[in-house]
Design a protein around this motif. Sequence first.
Motif, PDB file in Angstrom:
ATOM      1  N   GLY A 247       0.791  -1.227   0.000  1.00  0.00           N
ATOM      2  CA  GLY A 247       0.000   0.000   0.000  1.00  0.00           C
ATOM      3  C   GLY A 247       0.819   1.270   0.000  1.00  0.00           C
ATOM      4  O   GLY A 247       0.264   2.369   0.044  1.00  0.00           O
ATOM      5  N   LYS A 248       2.146   1.146  -0.050  1.00  0.00           N
ATOM      6  CA  LYS A 248       3.011   2.320  -0.056  1.00  0.00           C
ATOM      7  C   LYS A 248       3.888   2.298  -1.309  1.00  0.00           C
ATOM      8  O   LYS A 248       4.277   1.245  -1.791  1.00  0.00           O
ATOM      9  CB  LYS A 248       3.901   2.338   1.183  1.00  0.00           C
ATOM     10  N   ALA A 249       4.193   3.506  -1.804  1.00  0.00           N
ATOM     11  CA  ALA A 249       5.027   3.607  -3.004  1.00  0.00           C
ATOM     12  C   ALA A 249       5.859   4.871  -2.938  1.00  0.00           C
ATOM     13  O   ALA A 249       5.378   5.927  -2.511  1.00  0.00           O
ATOM     14  CB  ALA A 249       4.164   3.620  -4.253  1.00  0.00           C
ATOM     15  N   ASP A 250       7.123   4.757  -3.352  1.00  0.00           N
ATOM     16  CA  ASP A 250       7.995   5.934  -3.390  1.00  0.00           C
ATOM     17  C   ASP A 250       7.560   6.909  -4.477  1.00  0.00           C
ATOM     18  O   ASP A 250       7.764   8.114  -4.373  1.00  0.00           O
ATOM     19  CB  ASP A 250       9.446   5.511  -3.656  1.00  0.00           C
ATOM     20  N   GLY A 251       7.001   6.352  -5.550  1.00  0.00           N
ATOM     21  CA  GLY A 251       6.607   7.197  -6.685  1.00  0.00           C
ATOM     22  C   GLY A 251       5.103   7.318  -6.790  1.00  0.00           C
ATOM     23  O   GLY A 251       4.345   6.868  -5.936  1.00  0.00           O
TER      24      GLY A 251
ATOM     25  N   ARG B 165       5.925   9.837 -14.501  1.00  0.00           N
ATOM     26  CA  ARG B 165       5.987   8.990 -15.697  1.00  0.00           C
ATOM     27  C   ARG B 165       7.306   9.120 -16.441  1.00  0.00           C
ATOM     28  O   ARG B 165       7.839   8.150 -16.964  1.00  0.00           O
ATOM     29  CB  ARG B 165       4.823   9.367 -16.614  1.00  0.00           C
ATOM     30  N   ALA B 166       7.853  10.331 -16.506  1.00  0.00           N
ATOM     31  CA  ALA B 166       9.106  10.533 -17.236  1.00  0.00           C
ATOM     32  C   ALA B 166      10.243   9.742 -16.609  1.00  0.00           C
ATOM     33  O   ALA B 166      11.127   9.237 -17.302  1.00  0.00           O
ATOM     34  CB  ALA B 166       9.458  12.016 -17.288  1.00  0.00           C
ATOM     35  N   SER B 167      10.248   9.612 -15.281  1.00  0.00           N
ATOM     36  CA  SER B 167      11.320   8.891 -14.591  1.00  0.00           C
ATOM     37  C   SER B 167      11.015   7.404 -14.421  1.00  0.00           C
ATOM     38  O   SER B 167      11.893   6.562 -14.575  1.00  0.00           O
ATOM     39  CB  SER B 167      11.560   9.501 -13.202  1.00  0.00           C
ATOM     40  N   LEU B 168       9.759   7.084 -14.101  1.00  0.00           N
ATOM     41  CA  LEU B 168       9.403   5.695 -13.807  1.00  0.00           C
ATOM     42  C   LEU B 168       8.893   4.947 -15.035  1.00  0.00           C
ATOM     43  O   LEU B 168       8.696   3.734 -14.973  1.00  0.00           O
ATOM     44  CB  LEU B 168       8.332   5.650 -12.711  1.00  0.00           C
ATOM     45  N   GLY B 169       8.692   5.644 -16.151  1.00  0.00           N
ATOM     46  CA  GLY B 169       8.058   5.007 -17.292  1.00  0.00           C
ATOM     47  C   GLY B 169       6.579   4.815 -17.015  1.00  0.00           C
ATOM     48  O   GLY B 169       6.115   4.927 -15.874  1.00  0.00           O
ATOM     49  N   GLY B 170       5.811   4.510 -18.038  1.00  0.00           N
ATOM     50  CA  GLY B 170       4.380   4.346 -17.860  1.00  0.00           C
ATOM     51  C   GLY B 170       4.037   3.198 -16.931  1.00  0.00           C
ATOM     52  O   GLY B 170       3.171   3.314 -16.056  1.00  0.00           O
ATOM     53  N   LYS B 171       4.719   2.066 -17.086  1.00  0.00           N
ATOM     54  CA  LYS B 171       4.407   0.902 -16.266  1.00  0.00           C
ATOM     55  C   LYS B 171       4.763   1.151 -14.809  1.00  0.00           C
ATOM     56  O   LYS B 171       3.967   0.872 -13.901  1.00  0.00           O
ATOM     57  CB  LYS B 171       5.160  -0.317 -16.798  1.00  0.00           C
ATOM     58  N   GLY B 172       5.948   1.679 -14.556  1.00  0.00           N
ATOM     59  CA  GLY B 172       6.374   1.928 -13.183  1.00  0.00           C
ATOM     60  C   GLY B 172       5.507   2.957 -12.478  1.00  0.00           C
ATOM     61  O   GLY B 172       5.159   2.798 -11.302  1.00  0.00           O
ATOM     62  N   ALA B 173       5.150   4.027 -13.199  1.00  0.00           N
ATOM     63  CA  ALA B 173       4.297   5.065 -12.604  1.00  0.00           C
ATOM     64  C   ALA B 173       2.930   4.492 -12.231  1.00  0.00           C
ATOM     65  O   ALA B 173       2.386   4.784 -11.166  1.00  0.00           O
ATOM     66  CB  ALA B 173       4.139   6.230 -13.578  1.00  0.00           C
ATOM     67  N   ASN B 174       2.380   3.642 -13.106  1.00  0.00           N
ATOM     68  CA  ASN B 174       1.069   3.076 -12.835  1.00  0.00           C
ATOM     69  C   ASN B 174       1.111   1.998 -11.750  1.00  0.00           C
ATOM     70  O   ASN B 174       0.146   1.828 -11.000  1.00  0.00           O
ATOM     71  CB  ASN B 174       0.463   2.520 -14.120  1.00  0.00           C
ATOM     72  N   LEU B 175       2.224   1.257 -11.654  1.00  0.00           N
ATOM     73  CA  LEU B 175       2.368   0.299 -10.554  1.00  0.00           C
ATOM     74  C   LEU B 175       2.361   1.036  -9.213  1.00  0.00           C
ATOM     75  O   LEU B 175       1.713   0.614  -8.251  1.00  0.00           O
ATOM     76  CB  LEU B 175       3.657  -0.504 -10.719  1.00  0.00           C
ATOM     77  N   ALA B 176       3.086   2.151  -9.174  1.00  0.00           N
ATOM     78  CA  ALA B 176       3.118   2.951  -7.948  1.00  0.00           C
ATOM     79  C   ALA B 176       1.733   3.493  -7.626  1.00  0.00           C
ATOM     80  O   ALA B 176       1.283   3.460  -6.469  1.00  0.00           O
ATOM     81  CB  ALA B 176       4.121   4.098  -8.098  1.00  0.00           C
ATOM     82  N   GLU B 177       1.055   3.973  -8.654  1.00  0.00           N
ATOM     83  CA  GLU B 177      -0.272   4.569  -8.444  1.00  0.00           C
ATOM     84  C   GLU B 177      -1.284   3.512  -7.982  1.00  0.00           C
ATOM     85  O   GLU B 177      -2.078   3.757  -7.068  1.00  0.00           O
ATOM     86  CB  GLU B 177      -0.739   5.233  -9.734  1.00  0.00           C
ATOM     87  N   MET B 178      -1.251   2.332  -8.598  1.00  0.00           N
ATOM     88  CA  MET B 178      -2.175   1.266  -8.185  1.00  0.00           C
ATOM     89  C   MET B 178      -1.888   0.824  -6.751  1.00  0.00           C
ATOM     90  O   MET B 178      -2.812   0.512  -5.991  1.00  0.00           O
ATOM     91  CB  MET B 178      -2.059   0.078  -9.136  1.00  0.00           C
ATOM     92  N   THR B 179      -0.617   0.783  -6.383  1.00  0.00           N
ATOM     93  CA  THR B 179      -0.268   0.422  -5.012  1.00  0.00           C
ATOM     94  C   THR B 179      -0.837   1.428  -4.027  1.00  0.00           C
ATOM     95  O   THR B 179      -1.401   1.067  -2.993  1.00  0.00           O
ATOM     96  CB  THR B 179       1.268   0.347  -4.854  1.00  0.00           C
ATOM     97  N   ARG B 180      -0.731   2.700  -4.376  1.00  0.00           N
ATOM     98  CA  ARG B 180      -1.195   3.772  -3.485  1.00  0.00           C
ATOM     99  C   ARG B 180      -2.710   3.749  -3.287  1.00  0.00           C
ATOM    100  O   ARG B 180      -3.205   4.171  -2.245  1.00  0.00           O
ATOM    101  CB  ARG B 180      -0.760   5.131  -4.037  1.00  0.00           C
TER     102      ARG B 180
END
Length: 950
Positions: free
Chosen positions: A63-67, A72-87
């Motif tokens: 339930g926690k994410a650094d991003g 998106r520019a740093s984490l890429g689309g997949k990484g940004a959305n993984l962080a967002e879904m976790t949050r």
Amino acid sequence: MSKKTVTKNSAESFFTRADGERKLRAERLLVGKATPLPTGPTVSLRTSSKLGGRKYVFSFGDGKADGNGSLRASLGGKGANLAEMTRIGLPVPPGFTISTEVCTYYYKHGYVYPRALESQLRAALSKTEKSVGKRLGDAESPLLLSVRSGARDSMPGMMDTILNLGINDETVEVIAAKTGSPRFAWDAYRRFLQMYGDVVMGVQRHMGEHHDPFEEVINALKQEVGIEKDDEFSVRDLKKLVASFKALIEERSGKSFPQEPLEQLWGAISAVFRSWQNDRATVYRRKYGIPHEWGTAVNVQAMVFGNMGETSATGVVFTRNPATGEEAFYGEYLINAQGEDVVAGVRTPQPVSQLQKEMPTTYRQLLAVRHILEKHFRDMQDLEFTIEENRLYILQTRSGKRTGTAAVRIAAEMVKERLITKEEALLRIPADSLSHVLAPIFDPASKEKAQLIATGLPAGPGAASGHIFFQAEDAVTFSQKGEKALLVRVETSPEDLRGMIAAEGILTARGGVSSHAALVARQMGKVCVCGACMLRIDYRTKTIATGKITLREGDFISIDGTTGEVFAGEVRTSPSEVVQVLVNRTLEPSRSKIYKNFALLMGWANKYSKLRIRANADTPEQVANAIAFGAQGVGLCRTEHMFFEGNRIDAMREMVLAASPEERRTALEKLLPYQREDFVGIFRALRGLPATIRLLDPPLHEFLPHDSLQQKSLADSLNIPVETLIKRVQELHEFNPMLGLRGCRLGMVYPEISEMQACAVFEAAALVQKEGIKVHLEIMVPLVGFSKEFKIQKDLVQQVAKDVARRLQTKFNYLIGTMIEVPRAALIASAIAGEADFFSFGTNDLTQTSLGMSRDDAGSFLPAYMEREILPGNPFASIDQEGVGRLMEIAIEGARRTHPGIKLGVCGEHGGDPNSVRYCYHLGLTYVSCSPFRVPIARIAAAQAALGAR
């Protein structure tokens, strides 16, 4: 958020009801006894001290994410959305993202990582291990990882992925004992060896092979043990495969497969970064304008397994139908499989609706996730999920690739649902994708007579016919000859991308609507039918066989991507619904849902667009089509096109061959009524909208026959010696039609031509004005390079206007301007603007004269220049902003300095290219003009330019 620990086998739903609303309750994903990470050989890692203080490893889990989604520019689309879904509390397997900055650093510094990466990665790995209660390489509770790419813009299948990382000779036995399923453990091991051997150790690339040596080993073993499918292998068979794969890796790479999991991890990370520059990723970025300097992120996640038996599954689903835009859950899944099995198309999966019967509880959870994701991201989502022993996990989500038809419907309906605004709806639609909405469909009568040979899954709507080709490179070669190819494969892979781009359509025997072929086809707007399993495709004999018929390479085949039908031979096409409503008027607007949504978006585009859109049209019919599509006038009427119909060409040839001004005027008198009649029709069709009429432009030899038989026939009809005709053809011939006697130079040498054309224009205007229809004329002098030649032609046109006005007792509202199509005109624009009322950039010719290239070079050296990034793209498709654009800027600056209120436009075909339209908006032009069927694309692009400039 609940902190309760649950066992891996818990089937308790992660959804609960509270206060009458469904809420998401995140739980710990996996638990187990924590044990120390075993010691092993040190991983060799080249690092640099630069960027040492920056953060570029971002964890997510519990339930926690650094991003978050804004990175998106740093984490890429997949990484940004993984962080967002976790949050937001979705059940996402924990892991971490290595940022895109590391990728760019890696390439810039010769495959060296920044020094702090290793410590940050170890810390992030430790977080993941604590979250799941497992350790990478642990002898009691081993953690397995997935390693995936993640660019800022989704590039499905273009870069590399590694699954089941962390398994080795020791942990495979532990996993077999822990799960009670030796088959699962050894199947995971052989999958990992196959991926790692190919992607990291270069087994397939080692010999420059197109086929997969691992698959050859698998197929040989299948024949040996007498089975057909991978899931029929016994544990003994899988162990044999593992031994064979390890031997193959060592034989081909000269290195042993690494047993140390941390070494495996670094190898996988480097391989994913390296795949950013592989051929298919580079081709994909070039096609979709993704900057090469962006780089990719790397996402490392705890593995969850859809291949742990009949209570496990994996799938890819869309929150709406990506082919049609219908608001319906759409996608597919496989029981007892891993995600690559679905995407690769190796097995044809089941529709997601079937999951409701097989796993009803999990299906309800998936539906809830669907609504949460769409509401949160406010767009149609493409998500991957895994069910591990009845437990649902969401592996990724992204805005789904969709056809133009789907994009229009989704945008319109999401506005109605108040998920997005009208502005957002316009900005979300790739302007070029509107061509899908206008694409032809199969003619019902022709389709009724066609021989149906198979039915598959409708993956990319529309109709396509073409010659069968089985290899991507053959489809490319054939299409370069101007012929239509249709790529037919058992299943496609990312290596087929060039062929998919070149082909009219794509047909596969295996795979579903979320397979690689379907995903890429939808984005490209290609017609696609997948999973036509009754087709037997044989690459060796180059044939397609069914129970009824055998087709060979080169034969015609037709596919309907809306219905999934496959027909032998060529099937005729008919216009799309939008064309039937607007142009043919054979369909009532109220009967077409597609048209209703299209019209809604076009209305919004008109509201926000500042740049006016005109059409290049040469006949009354073309003008009527353009107006139906929303054109706001004619930006280029090429008068020479009027001379080729009926008997007109005879009078034109008589004029070209005239030996004196008197003979020339006699011939021109025959042409004048024809031109006047055409202009009358055009002005009536415009109903008061402006029309830019270009005086005669091409060299005269283009109107004369070059075939000896045609030359003799013309000489006989004109009663002149054929030798005289041949001599005149030779005198007028221009080896380079861009140079020499053409454009305004024709009017300078033969002023009577300009006089006739101007007279036809003004007489037609007078006739239409008497009917009560306003006429706004813009007379355009082509190929001006000197201010004096423009002044001479302007004076001639003005004198004709005065004479006609006096003779017919009327007045005219007209402007006189020029095309800027040679560099000299751009450089001296300030001088020409002192006489001109408007400029229209002829960007096709300006590109040719500036670059010394022609459109014909697309078949010779232009592809090589784009491959080597000398050119960012085809300069005849999108304006070369650095070169041609600079000339345009000089011309605009000079023109406005002399004539502040001068009207400025573009009339080359670049006017229908979205990137060029946006560039013209930022240059401050008044209008762009393009072919009638590109008008809707230009309208959307103009609105996007205005909205994006806010």
